[in-house]
Design an enzyme around this catalytic site. Structure first.
Site, mmCIF file in Angstrom:
data_model
loop_
_atom_site.group_PDB
_atom_site.id
_atom_site.type_symbol
_atom_site.label_atom_id
_atom_site.label_comp_id
_atom_site.label_asym_id
_atom_site.label_seq_id
_atom_site.Cartn_x
_atom_site.Cartn_y
_atom_site.Cartn_z
ATOM 1 N N HIS A 103 -2.332 -32.146 -13.418
ATOM 2 C CA HIS A 103 -1.384 -31.023 -13.372
ATOM 3 C C HIS A 103 -0.158 -31.378 -12.556
ATOM 4 C CE1 HIS A 103 -3.725 -28.110 -15.450
ATOM 5 N NE2 HIS A 103 -4.760 -28.248 -14.637
ATOM 6 N N GLU A 107 -2.812 -35.625 -39.874
ATOM 7 C CA GLU A 107 -3.251 -36.243 -38.612
ATOM 8 C C GLU A 107 -4.673 -36.777 -38.712
ATOM 9 O OE1 GLU A 107 -3.041 -33.430 -35.363
ATOM 10 O OE2 GLU A 107 -3.741 -31.796 -36.608
ATOM 11 N N ASP A 127 -3.051 -37.822 -33.127
ATOM 12 C CA ASP A 127 -4.413 -37.801 -33.664
ATOM 13 C C ASP A 127 -4.588 -38.839 -34.772
ATOM 14 O OD1 ASP A 127 -5.989 -35.990 -32.174
ATOM 15 O OD2 ASP A 127 -4.805 -34.341 -32.979
ATOM 16 N N CYS A 161 5.677 -35.324 -35.919
ATOM 17 C CA CYS A 161 5.760 -34.517 -34.690
ATOM 18 C C CYS A 161 4.899 -35.088 -33.574
ATOM 19 C CB CYS A 161 5.403 -33.063 -34.965
ATOM 20 S SG CYS A 161 3.718 -32.852 -35.532
#
Ligand code: PEP
Ligand code: MG
Length: 545
Positions: free
Chosen positions: A188, A431, A455, A502
Site C-alpha cells: 500500500h 486475456e 492476464d 489495456c
C-alpha cells in the site's frame, strides 16, 4: 560516497538532506493493575481516540490519493473493532491484571506473527496493519505523539518501512522522497507514494539504515532504484543533469497536450486511460487522454462492505460519463476473484484462484449481481458515450449468454420506461489464450476487443503475475504473446471490431511501433503514461523501411 540499490517505485530524481523517520519511544512497560474493568474503560477511550485520528487521516488521504487508496484507513478503523483482536486484549488485561498498553503490545505481536505466517500474501500484509493500529492505540493510551515532526525544509524520508498511515500523515510539502529498507512494490505504501507522485525507493536492505544520519546529503534516483549517499562532485553534476533532463522531458510532454496521436506518416491511434475510481478522472483530463479505455469497476465493490446497489453504481457511472463529456468510456463489468478478494461475496478459498471462480464466471453464475450492474450501466448510458466490456471470456457460449442477459436487461428497462442508449457498444477482453485463439469466432458477436496483456501473459506463459520469483521467467515480449495479439487484431478487424490493448504492455514504448504495424486501434494506459506514449507515437514513421 556510498551507493545503495533498491527498487524505484516512482520514476523521478530527488536531491536533498536525509531525515531518518523516528517513531517516538514505542517501548511499553508492564504494570500490574488492580481494577481490570477500569483499565478496559481506559482502553475503550483510547480506541475511540485512535479511530478519530484515523478518520482524520482518511479524509486527508481521500483528498490527496483518492478513495481507493484511502480505503486502507477505513480498514484500519474496522480492525480496531475486530472482535478477536479486542477479546484477546481484554482477556490479557483480565487474566494477567496488566496495564492496557502492555496488553495491546502483546496482542499486536501475537496477531502480527499469525498474519505473517499465513500463505496468502494479502493476509501477510495485514501484519503491518495490525502493528500500525496497535501502535496508534498505545500512543493514545499514553497521550504521546507516534513520531517526530519533520523539519521545516524538504527532506528525503528514510525508514525501515513505512505504514500506510505514516506515509499519508507526513506533510507532502516537506517530503522530497521516501526511501525504505524493506517493502514490496505492490505494498500500500508504494502505491500511495506512486499516487502522491513522490519519488520512492524500497528494499534497500537493512545495512543502509546503519549508514545514514539526519542531515546527510543524498540523491534518490527513482528510475534506477539507486540512492547516492554523500555523493561526490561528479555524481552530483551527473545527477543534476539527469534531473534537469527529466524535468524538461516532463515539461515537453505537457506541451503535447491537445496534439494528435499521429505518426509521422499520418497513422492515428487512440490513447485512452485506465482508471479504478472516479477520483482518477482529474488525472485523465490533466494528461489529455482521449477517453477511458478501462474502468475497473470491481474497485467499487472492493471499497464496500456489501454489494453496491443499482442506484450507487448508477450515480458513479453517470459521474464518469458526464465528466468525460462525450469521450468514449469503456467500463469493464465486475472482475472480482483471484487477487481481488471481496469478503461479502463468500467465495471461499481456492487452490488456484487465478484459474478459479472469478470475473465473468461469477457474473454468469450469479446473474442477479450481473443484472444489477448492467441495469446501472445502461441507465447511465444516456449521460455520455458508454461501451461495456466483459472480462475473462474463454468461449462463444459465454459471450452468447452475456448478450442474452444484456437483451433481457434492456427489455426490462424498456418495459419500465427507463431511458437508455440502445446502441451501447459491447466488447470483450481478450486475456485468456482460449479467447485469443478463437478470436475469429468471437469477433462476429461483439463490437470490440481489448487485449488484457497482464492476464494474457500470465496464462500463456504459465507465470503467476503475483509471484515476484517468476519475474525472470515472465518475458512480456514473448513471441507466443505477440502472436496471440496479432491473431486477435487480425480476427477483430476482419469482422469490423476495433481492437485495443489495456494491459500494462500498452505503455511499453519499445512495442508501440510493433502495435501500430499490427494495426492496434487503441492503447489504454495509466493516466500518467498518456503523454509519454503520445510522444512515442508522434516519432514513428511506419512507411520507413
Ligand atoms: C489485464 O489482465 O491485462 C487487465 C487489463 O486486467 P487486470 O489487470 O485488471 O486483470
Ligand atoms: Mg485481467
Amino acid at each position: 560516497m556510498k551507493v545503495f540499490k533498491g527498487k524505484g517505485v516512482c520514476g523521478a530524481i530527488a536531491m536533498g538532506q536525509i531525515c531518518v523517520f523516528k517513531r517516538l519511544d514505542a517501548s511499553v512497560k508492564r504494570h500490574i493493575i488492580k481494577d481490570s474493568e477500569a483499565e478496559i474503560s481506559r482502553l475503550e477511550r483510547a480506541k475511540l481516540l485512535a479511530k478519530q485520528e484515523l478518520s482524520a487521516i482518511y479524509d486527508k488521504a481521500l483528498y490527496e490519493v483518492g478513495e481507493t487508496n484511502a480505503s486502507i484507513f477505513e480498514i484500519h478503523i474496522m480492525m480496531i473493532d475486530d472482535d478477536d483482536y479486542n477479546e484477546s486484549i481484554k482477556s490479557i488485561i483480565r487474566t494477567q491484571h496488566v496495564n492496557a498498553e502492555y496488553a495491546v503490545s502483546v496482542a499486536k505481536e501475537n496477531f502480527a506473527s499469525m498474519f505473517s505466517a499465513m500463505d496468502d500474501s494479502y493476509m501477510q500484509a495485514r501484519a503491518a496493519d495490525v502493528k500500525d493500529i496497535s501502535n496508534r492505540i498505545i500512543a493514545c493510551l499514553s497521550d504521546k505523539e507516534q513520531y517526530d515532526i519533520l523539519p521545516d525544509e524538504k527532506v528525503i524520508i528514510c525508514a525501515d518501512d513505512l505504514a500506510p498511515s505514516e506515509t499519508v500523515s507526513l506533510d507532502k510539502e516537506k517530503v522530497l522522497a521516501f526511501v525504505t529498507a524493506y517493502g514490496s512494490s505492490n505494498s500500500h505504501t508504494a502505491i500511495l507514494a506512486r499516487n502522491m507522485n513522490i519519488p520512492a525507493l524500497i528494499g534497500l536492505g537493512e545495512e543502509f539504515l546503519d549508514e545514514i544520519s539526519d542531515g546527510d546529503m543524498a540523491i534518490v534516483d527513482g528510475f534506477t532504484g539507486e540512492l547516492y549517499l554523500e555523493p561526490d562532485d561528479r555524481t552530483l553534476s551527473k545527477m543534476e543533469k539527469k534531473r534537469q533532463a527529466d524535468l524538461e522531458k516532463r515539461m515537453l510532454l505537457h506541451k503535447l497536450k491537445g496534439k494528435d496521436n499521429t505518426t509521422l506518416d499520418g497513422r492515428r491511434v487512440e490513447i485512452f486511460a485506465n482508471i479504478g475510481s472516479v477520483q482518477e478522472i482529474g488525472s485523465v483530463l490533466l494528461n489529455d487522454a482521449g477517453g477511458i479505455g478501462l474502468f475497473r469497476s470491481e474497485f467499487l465493490y472492493l471499497e464496500q462492505n456489501d454489494y453496491p446497489t443499482e442506484e450507487q453504481q448508477f450515480s458513479i457511472y453517470r459521474k464518469v460519463l458526464e465528466s468525460m463529456a462525450g469521450k468514449k468510456v469503456v467500463i469493464r463489468t465486475l472482475d472480482i476473484g483471484a487477487d481481488k478478494k471481496c469478503a461479502y461475496f463468500g467465495l471461499g478459498n481456492e487452490e488456484n484462484p487465478a484459474l478459479g471462480f472469478r470475473a465473468i464466471r461469477i457474473c454468469l453464475s450469479r446473474p442477479q449481481i450481473f443484472k444489477t450492474q448492467l441495469r446501472a450501466l445502461y441507465r447511465a448510458s444516456v449521460y455520455g458515450r458508454l461501451s461495456i466490456m466483459f472480462p475473462m471470456v474463454t468461449g462463444v457460449g459465454e459471450v452468447e449468454r452475456i448478450l442474452s442477459i444484456c437483451q433481457l436487461v434492456k427489455a426490462e428497462l424498456e418495459a419500465q420506461g427507463q431511458d437508455f442508449d440502445k446502441d451501447v457498444e459491447l466488447g470483450i477482453m481478450i486475456e485468456t489464450p482460449a479467447a485469443a485463439i478463437i478470436s475469429d469466432r468471437l469477433a462476429p458477436l461483439v463490437d470490440f476487443f481489448s487485449i488484457g496483456t497482464n492476464d494474457l501473459t500470465q496464462y500463456t506463459l504459465a507465470c503467476d503475475r503475483q509471484n515476484p520469483l517468476l519475474e525472470p521467467f515472465c518475458d512480456t515480449h514473448h513471441e507466443a504473446v505477440m502472436r496471440l495479439i496479432e491473431k486477435t487484431c487480425e480476427a477483430g478487424h476482419s469482422h469490423g471490431c476495433w481492437v485495443g490493448i489495456c494491459g500494462e504492455l500498452a505503455a511499453d514504448t519499445s512495442l508501440t511501433e510493433k502495435f501500430l504495424k499490427i494495426g492496434i486501434d487503441e492503447l489504454s494506459v495509466s493516466p500518467s503514461n498518456v503523454l509519454r506514449v503520445r510522444d512515442r507515437v508522434r516519432s514513428i514513421d511506419l512507411s520507413a523501411k
